[in-house]
Design an enzyme around this catalytic site. Structure first.
Site, PDB file in Angstrom:
ATOM      1  N   ALA A  68       0.815  -1.211   0.000  1.00 37.74           N
ATOM      2  CA  ALA A  68       0.000   0.000   0.000  1.00 37.74           C
ATOM      3  C   ALA A  68       0.850   1.262   0.000  1.00 37.74           C
ATOM      4  CB  ALA A  68      -0.931   0.005   1.203  1.00 37.74           C
ATOM      5  N   THR A  69       2.032   1.187   0.587  1.00 38.18           N
ATOM      6  CA  THR A  69       2.895   2.377   0.589  1.00 38.18           C
ATOM      7  C   THR A  69       3.195   2.786  -0.851  1.00 38.18           C
ATOM      8  OG1 THR A  69       3.880   1.674   2.679  1.00 38.18           O
ATOM      9  CG2 THR A  69       5.123   3.286   1.375  1.00 38.18           C
ATOM     10  N   GLN A 177      -6.751  -1.082   5.408  1.00 36.99           N
ATOM     11  CA  GLN A 177      -7.276  -1.790   6.580  1.00 36.99           C
ATOM     12  C   GLN A 177      -8.694  -2.309   6.351  1.00 36.99           C
ATOM     13  OE1 GLN A 177      -5.578  -2.692   9.098  1.00 36.99           O
ATOM     14  NE2 GLN A 177      -3.780  -1.374   9.071  1.00 36.99           N
ATOM     15  N   SER A 197      -2.995  -3.603   0.618  1.00 35.65           N
ATOM     16  CA  SER A 197      -1.794  -4.385   0.901  1.00 35.65           C
ATOM     17  C   SER A 197      -2.231  -5.796   1.299  1.00 35.65           C
ATOM     18  CB  SER A 197      -1.054  -3.725   2.071  1.00 35.65           C
ATOM     19  OG  SER A 197       0.324  -3.785   1.889  1.00 35.65           O
ATOM     20  N   ALA A 198      -1.596  -6.813   0.712  1.00 36.01           N
ATOM     21  CA  ALA A 198      -2.063  -8.194   0.922  1.00 36.01           C
ATOM     22  C   ALA A 198      -1.972  -8.652   2.375  1.00 36.01           C
ATOM     23  CB  ALA A 198      -1.249  -9.143   0.040  1.00 36.01           C
ATOM     24  N   HIS A 199      -0.916  -8.197   3.081  1.00 36.90           N
ATOM     25  CA  HIS A 199      -0.687  -8.783   4.408  1.00 36.90           C
ATOM     26  C   HIS A 199      -1.700  -8.352   5.460  1.00 36.90           C
ATOM     27  CE1 HIS A 199       1.556  -5.364   6.489  1.00 36.90           C
ATOM     28  NE2 HIS A 199       1.575  -4.948   5.245  1.00 36.90           N
ATOM     29  N   CYS A 323       2.876  -0.108  12.808  1.00 38.14           N
ATOM     30  CA  CYS A 323       3.362  -0.316  11.452  1.00 38.14           C
ATOM     31  C   CYS A 323       3.989   0.945  10.882  1.00 38.14           C
ATOM     32  CB  CYS A 323       2.255  -0.830  10.555  1.00 38.14           C
ATOM     33  SG  CYS A 323       0.754   0.096  10.674  1.00 38.14           S
TER      34      CYS A 323
END
Ligand code: PMP
Length: 385
Positions: A68-69, A177, A197-199, A323
């Site tokens: 995502a960053t 999120q 973001s996948a994680h 994070c």
């Protein structure tokens, strides 16, 4: 160890682990024309479709990134290049807020940061003012997150989109999120750009995506220039195993989302109710507004969050936004919500998710209550003459 830090990273879903291992065991560059390359490309295409079906968009609207960053950097830089003002909010993740500051620093007045109320909700009247205030300059981009990483507070994005589009702005949302935890339908929600973001939903770390709505024309500036992969948006050999893991996690999240959301909300409510009953002076941030299923941001007045965490080593939770960095600065989110620095420093975030159990919650309640009692007794002893 009881893991209650899903907003930092969620455990890899078994479906994603299997998919990653299978992909790592096969050879092939998705750009190569031979059989091995075609096989890799087929796997990537399947993952693209799996993610598209979670978002209800088309596979061609997805650009795979490193997370995502990167997706946020790409979205903000590309949309800001349209020219005009950039409007965002005070509670965004640094991967939006810091990028917004960096790209507008040479242009006085080009950045408007919207305030939030005490619950962390964006003030839409202030958005109207910002759109009008841009005047001749126009608004290039409005970027508002869908769910906050520290509090879980949700945004009424449809309302934001309505006014932002009427003012000619492109709308981006950092949905990192939110995706995989609550349903989203990009056929209905008319956002132009969306990062994920996948994680955060059970895929591997280091892979994510930017949704770019079909037909959106941006003078985009790729961050990475090279082989022209991902339609020129993101050069570099594709991370096939990561992408395949993202796809498998997206599919598992889509199929289980309803049940998981109901179950995780119930667990969160139970944790919250028990902590509030046994520690009556604690305060839940954003308690009165819609939030993500699994998030509790809780302030323990007078008790430093790092001491609370250290006193319960069996619980993995975080102070502020784990994070964001390891740096001990007070949460900009809580400060924007009107909390004092002391309150921000006394706030712990618990985030639950798909694998959290009843027993985890029961044990967490005892651990937190025990930790608070222990710190209070140490503080009382220190205060003795
Ligand atoms: N946006 C939000 C809201 C996040 O919570 C995070 C991760 N903490 C990011 C962006 C950045 O994600 P990543 O580190 O995976 O690039």
């Amino acid at each position: 160890m009881i893991y209650l830090d899903y907003n930092a990273t969620a455990p890899l879903r078994p479906e994603a682990l299997d998919a990653v291992l299978a992909a790592l065991g096969s050879v092939g560059n998705a750009s190569s024309m031979h059989h091995a390359g075609r096989d890799a490309a087929t796997r990537v295409d399947a993952a693209r479709r799996q993610l598209a079906s979670l978002l209800n968009c088309s596979a061609g609207e997805i650009i795979f990134t490193s997370g995502a960053t990167e997706a946020n950097n790409l979205a903000l830089r590309a949309a800001y290049a349209r020219g005009g003002v950039l409007v965002t909010t005070a509670v965004e993740h640094p991967a939006v807020l810091e990028v917004a500051r960096a790209i507008t620093q040479e242009a006085p007045g080009a950045l408007v940061i919207l305030p939030v109320d005490g619950d962390g909700v964006v003030d839409l009247a202030k958005l109207d003012q910002a759109l009008e205030g841009a005047g001749e300059r126009g608004v290039a981009l409005v970027s508002v997150m869908l769910a906050n990483n520290e509090t879980g507070v949700l945004t009424d994005l449809q309302a934001v989109i309505k006014v932002a589009h009427a003012a000619g702005a492109v709308v981006h949302t950092d949905a990192t999120q939110y995706v995989g935890r609550l349903p989203i339908d990009l056929d209905e929600l008319d956002v132009d750009l969306l990062s994920l973001s996948a994680h955060k939903f059970g895929g591997p770390q280091g892979v994510g995506a930017l949704f770019v709505r079909r037909g959106l024309s941006l003078p985009y500036n790729p961050l990475l220039i090279g082989g022209g992969q991902e339609r020129g948006w993101r050069a570099g050999t594709l991370n096939v195993a990561g992408i395949v893991g993202l796809g498998a996690a997206a599919e598992a999240a889509r199929l289980k989302m309803h049940d998981e959301a109901v179950r995780v909300t119930a667990l969160r409510d139970e944790l919250e109710a028990n902590l509030s009953a046994r520690l009556p002076d604690c305060r839940i941030n954003g308690a009165d507004v819609p939030r993500l299923p699994g998030v509790i941001s809780i302030t323990f007045p007078g008790l430093p969050a790092d001491a609370v965490l250290a006193a319960m080593p069996g619980i993995a939770a975080s102070d502020g936004s784990a994070c964001a960095s390891g740096a001990p600065s007070p949460s900009h989110v809580l400060l924007a919500m009107g909390r004092s620095r002391e309150e921000a420093d006394s706030t712990v975030r618990f985030s639950l998710g798909y694998a959290t159990t009843d027993r985890d919650v029961e044990q967490a309640v005892e651990a937190v209550v025990g930790a608070v009692a222990k710190i209070r007794s140490v503080m009382a002893a220190d205060a003795e003459p």
